[in-house]
Enzyme design. Structure first.
Site, PDB file in Angstrom:
ATOM      1  N   GLU A  36      -0.933   8.514   8.515  1.00 33.64           N
ATOM      2  CA  GLU A  36       0.522   8.330   8.387  1.00 33.64           C
ATOM      3  C   GLU A  36       1.265   9.027   9.536  1.00 33.64           C
ATOM      4  O   GLU A  36       2.404   8.693   9.828  1.00 33.64           O
ATOM      5  CB  GLU A  36       1.014   8.849   7.027  1.00 33.64           C
ATOM      6  CG  GLU A  36       0.558   7.998   5.843  1.00 33.64           C
ATOM      7  CD  GLU A  36       1.130   6.575   5.870  1.00 33.64           C
ATOM      8  OE1 GLU A  36       2.298   6.408   6.243  1.00 33.64           O
ATOM      9  OE2 GLU A  36       0.384   5.632   5.515  1.00 33.64           O
ATOM     10  N   ASP A  76       0.867  -1.183   0.000  1.00 35.74           N
ATOM     11  CA  ASP A  76       0.000   0.000   0.000  1.00 35.74           C
ATOM     12  C   ASP A  76       0.905   1.235   0.000  1.00 35.74           C
ATOM     13  O   ASP A  76       2.117   1.124   0.202  1.00 35.74           O
ATOM     14  CB  ASP A  76      -0.885  -0.004   1.265  1.00 35.74           C
ATOM     15  CG  ASP A  76      -1.784   1.226   1.364  1.00 35.74           C
ATOM     16  OD1 ASP A  76      -2.341   1.648   0.334  1.00 35.74           O
ATOM     17  OD2 ASP A  76      -1.924   1.778   2.480  1.00 35.74           O
ATOM     18  N   CYS A 128     -10.879   3.516   0.794  1.00 33.06           N
ATOM     19  CA  CYS A 128      -9.424   3.691   0.900  1.00 33.06           C
ATOM     20  C   CYS A 128      -9.015   2.845   2.092  1.00 33.06           C
ATOM     21  O   CYS A 128      -9.695   2.871   3.137  1.00 33.06           O
ATOM     22  CB  CYS A 128      -9.098   5.164   1.142  1.00 33.06           C
ATOM     23  SG  CYS A 128      -7.388   5.463   1.650  1.00 33.06           S
ATOM     24  N   HIS A 169      -6.816   3.119   4.215  1.00 31.05           N
ATOM     25  CA  HIS A 169      -6.467   3.846   5.443  1.00 31.05           C
ATOM     26  C   HIS A 169      -7.717   4.145   6.296  1.00 31.05           C
ATOM     27  O   HIS A 169      -7.612   4.321   7.496  1.00 31.05           O
ATOM     28  CB  HIS A 169      -5.807   5.193   5.107  1.00 31.05           C
ATOM     29  CG  HIS A 169      -4.357   5.101   4.723  1.00 31.05           C
ATOM     30  ND1 HIS A 169      -3.946   4.576   3.523  1.00 31.05           N
ATOM     31  CD2 HIS A 169      -3.217   5.475   5.377  1.00 31.05           C
ATOM     32  CE1 HIS A 169      -2.619   4.648   3.451  1.00 31.05           C
ATOM     33  NE2 HIS A 169      -2.155   5.188   4.561  1.00 31.05           N
TER      34      HIS A 169
HETATM   35  N1  DGL Z   1      -4.612   3.337   1.128  1.00 31.21           N
HETATM   36  C1  DGL Z   1      -4.824   3.924  -0.111  1.00 31.21           C
HETATM   37  C2  DGL Z   1      -6.056   3.543  -0.850  1.00 31.21           C
HETATM   38  O1  DGL Z   1      -6.657   2.547  -0.551  1.00 31.21           O
HETATM   39  C3  DGL Z   1      -3.982   5.036  -0.574  1.00 31.21           C
HETATM   40  C4  DGL Z   1      -4.323   6.371  -0.104  1.00 31.21           C
HETATM   41  C5  DGL Z   1      -3.302   7.375  -0.502  1.00 31.21           C
HETATM   42  O2  DGL Z   1      -2.108   7.078  -0.397  1.00 31.21           O
HETATM   43  O3  DGL Z   1      -3.705   8.460  -0.909  1.00 31.21           O
HETATM   44  O4  DGL Z   1      -6.467   4.233  -1.757  1.00 31.21           O
END
Ligand code: DGL
Length: 266
Positions: A150, A9, A182, A184
């Site tokens: 992050e 990721d 996402c 995150h």
């Molecule tokens: N974890 C990510 C996703 O699923 C990336 C988010 C990012 O780095 O902007 O899209």
């Protein structure tokens, strides 16, 4: 087959997918790569994301991975097709759980939180297109949440303000399903649920991707049948507190018990 599964990721978010993978596949070994040095991927160009993804997959293949999971909606949107052309190893991608949300909704309105890069991708567009006559899909780019994650911030005033800014307009649209598009965002699940209220169902793609990975392992005859103990090794392009915090919380182990290596890919 004992070889590891490579998962990556843009940062710590994909660990929410790694967690589901390790639960469903207890005999498999995993290598995880967090590209926190280059996060967020969301606002980056397709070319940049393709370059990052290639470097990471090269690295994971140099460690003998038998399958790659792109645990990132944004990287999947930008790069999965090209990566599948470039590499012969099976690659599992991830996309926002729009389909289950459309099938579950009673109000006919769903919300999707994701990055700009994910909304730009064809996967998202094609899936949304299928349901557009029956379900109103409300999109919201949740700018800033990946940066908070992050930095290891998952609650408190700043996070609450940002989540409310994105979720409140969706509540006003009468959504009953909210897609966390996402990887995150599940790290903010408690906060999002608190603001969305109990009548809104949160959906992410973690479990579905784990099931798809199991299927692909079996179809390719590389599923690990042995009863050997699972190993998880984490690589990151940046040494962050969030990395240790998220990993130790998800896997319920002390930070000193984690197998972590910081490595910059050139
Ligand atoms: N974890 C990510 C996703 O699923 C990336 C988010 C990012 O780095 O902007 O899209």
């Amino acid at each position: 087959m004992n070889k590891p599964i490579g998962v990556f990721d843009s940062g710590v978010g994909g660990m929410t997918v790694l967690y589901e993978l390790t639960k469903l596949l207890p005999n498999e070994n995993f290598l995880y790569f967090a590209d926190s040095q280059n996060a967020p991927y969301g606002p980056r160009s397709k070319k940049e994301i393709v370059d990052f993804s290639s470097k990471i997959i090269d690295f994971l293949l140099s460690k003998d991975c038998k399958l790659i999971v792109i645990a990132c909606n944004t990287a999947t949107a930008a790069a999965v097709n090209m990566m599948r052309q470039k590499y012969s190893v099976p690659i599992v991608g991830l996309e926002p759980a729009v389909k289950p949300a459309c099938l579950k909704t009673q109000t006919g309105h769903i919300g999707v939180l994701a990055t700009k890069g994910t909304f730009r991708g064809n996967h998202f567009k094609n899936t949304s297109e299928k349901y557009k006559d029956y379900v109103k899909i409300h999109l919201q780019v949740a700018k800033g949440l990946v940066e908070l994650a992050e930095n290891g911030i998952f609650d408190g005033q700043e996070a609450e303000k940002l989540v409310a800014k994105y979720v409140n307009p969706l509540i006003n649209e009468n959504i009953d399903q909210l897609v966390l598009g996402c990887t995150h965002y599940p790290l903010f699940k408690n906060l999002i649920q608190k603001i969305a209220g109990e009548n809104i169902n949160l959906i992410d793609s973690g479990e579905a991707v784990a099931r798809r990975t199991k299927d692909v392992l079996m179809l390719n005859k590389v599923f690990n049948n042995s009863q050997s103990k699972q190993s998880i090794k984490i690589y990151s392009s940046k040494n962050t507190q969030a990395l240790f915090y998220v990993a130790s919380k998800l896997f319920n182990v002390g930070e000193n018990k984690l197998d972590v290596e910081i490595i910059e890919l050139s």
